[in-house]
Design a protein around this motif. Structure first.
Motif, mmCIF file in Angstrom:
data_model
loop_
_atom_site.group_PDB
_atom_site.id
_atom_site.type_symbol
_atom_site.label_atom_id
_atom_site.label_comp_id
_atom_site.label_asym_id
_atom_site.label_seq_id
_atom_site.Cartn_x
_atom_site.Cartn_y
_atom_site.Cartn_z
ATOM 1 N N GLU A 43 1.079 -1.176 -0.054
ATOM 2 C CA GLU A 43 0.036 -0.015 0.242
ATOM 3 C C GLU A 43 0.996 1.244 -0.026
ATOM 4 O OE1 GLU A 43 -3.318 2.032 2.967
ATOM 5 O OE2 GLU A 43 -3.228 0.036 2.685
ATOM 6 N N PHE A 44 0.802 2.074 -1.122
ATOM 7 C CA PHE A 44 1.794 3.139 -1.183
ATOM 8 C C PHE A 44 1.053 4.390 -0.559
ATOM 9 C CE2 PHE A 44 3.115 0.165 -4.489
ATOM 10 C CZ PHE A 44 4.480 0.000 -4.104
ATOM 11 N N PRO A 45 1.873 5.357 -0.095
ATOM 12 C CA PRO A 45 3.112 5.348 -0.042
ATOM 13 C C PRO A 45 3.565 4.478 1.091
ATOM 14 C CG PRO A 45 2.526 7.387 0.728
ATOM 15 C CD PRO A 45 1.457 6.692 0.000
ATOM 16 N N CYS A 46 4.872 3.912 1.076
ATOM 17 C CA CYS A 46 5.069 3.270 2.282
ATOM 18 C C CYS A 46 6.646 3.146 2.439
ATOM 19 C CB CYS A 46 4.501 1.642 2.137
ATOM 20 S SG CYS A 46 5.419 0.755 0.993
ATOM 21 N N ARG A 47 7.184 2.926 3.675
ATOM 22 C CA ARG A 47 8.629 2.801 3.876
ATOM 23 C C ARG A 47 9.005 1.598 3.300
ATOM 24 N NH1 ARG A 47 11.546 6.868 4.516
ATOM 25 N NH2 ARG A 47 13.225 5.878 5.864
ATOM 26 N N PHE A 48 10.261 1.548 2.514
ATOM 27 C CA PHE A 48 10.817 0.206 1.802
ATOM 28 C C PHE A 48 12.183 0.405 2.009
ATOM 29 C CE2 PHE A 48 11.392 -2.452 -1.722
ATOM 30 C CZ PHE A 48 10.548 -3.394 -1.529
ATOM 31 N N PRO A 49 12.761 -0.831 2.327
ATOM 32 C CA PRO A 49 14.125 -0.886 2.187
ATOM 33 C C PRO A 49 14.648 -1.410 0.653
ATOM 34 C CG PRO A 49 13.381 -2.784 3.467
ATOM 35 C CD PRO A 49 12.416 -1.928 3.003
ATOM 36 N N ILE A 50 15.674 -0.632 0.221
ATOM 37 C CA ILE A 50 16.188 -1.307 -0.848
ATOM 38 C C ILE A 50 17.706 -1.599 -0.667
ATOM 39 C CG2 ILE A 50 17.071 -0.282 -3.159
ATOM 40 C CD1 ILE A 50 13.993 -0.217 -3.017
ATOM 41 N N LYS A 51 17.911 -2.876 -0.952
ATOM 42 C CA LYS A 51 19.258 -3.572 -0.524
ATOM 43 C C LYS A 51 20.091 -3.739 -1.898
ATOM 44 C CE LYS A 51 17.318 -5.613 3.583
ATOM 45 N NZ LYS A 51 18.515 -5.606 4.607
ATOM 46 N N ALA A 52 21.276 -3.176 -1.656
ATOM 47 C CA ALA A 52 22.167 -3.492 -3.023
ATOM 48 C C ALA A 52 23.677 -4.039 -2.327
ATOM 49 C CB ALA A 52 22.636 -2.023 -3.539
ATOM 50 N N PHE A 53 24.209 -5.081 -2.865
ATOM 51 C CA PHE A 53 25.328 -5.548 -2.557
ATOM 52 C C PHE A 53 26.411 -5.428 -3.759
ATOM 53 C CE2 PHE A 53 21.700 -8.130 -0.543
ATOM 54 C CZ PHE A 53 22.225 -8.036 0.608
ATOM 55 N N GLY A 54 27.636 -5.120 -3.249
ATOM 56 C CA GLY A 54 28.676 -4.985 -4.485
ATOM 57 C C GLY A 54 30.302 -5.007 -3.747
#
Length: 89
Positions: free
Chosen positions: A10-21
């Motif tokens: 349900e937007f808007p919502c807090r959301f974690p974006i994870k990136a590995f490198g």
């Protein structure tokens, strides 16, 4: 199928974006800029960074307020296309 995915959040919502490198050069800055291009409200304090146990890789989490599934898709697309990100969640 995309209609089903759009109903999961349900937007808007807090959301974690994870990136590995790899912990090379400006990986953290690249991830920050890629995500900020789609989430202009992102601040550096919204990032958390963890080194791998061997110190060779970084895991970066950017906590954003997601506005739509299209926004999330665009962020993940840019992270994937960057070449620096080995995996994103």
């Amino acid at each position: 199928m995309s209609d089903e995915r759009e109903t999961l959040l349900e937007f808007p919502c807090r959301f974690p974006i994870k990136a590995f490198g790899k912990d090379e050069g400006d990986f953290e800055e690249r991830v920050y800029q890629l995500v900020k291009a789609h989430a202009p409200e992102l601040e550096r304090s919204d990032l958390s960074v963890r080194n791998s146990s061997g110190g060779k890789y970084l895991a970066i989490t950017a906590n954003i307020t997601a506005q739509s599934q299209a926004q999330l898709d665009a962020i993940y697309g840019d992270l994937t296309d960057s070449g620096a990100v080995l995996m994103s969640l």
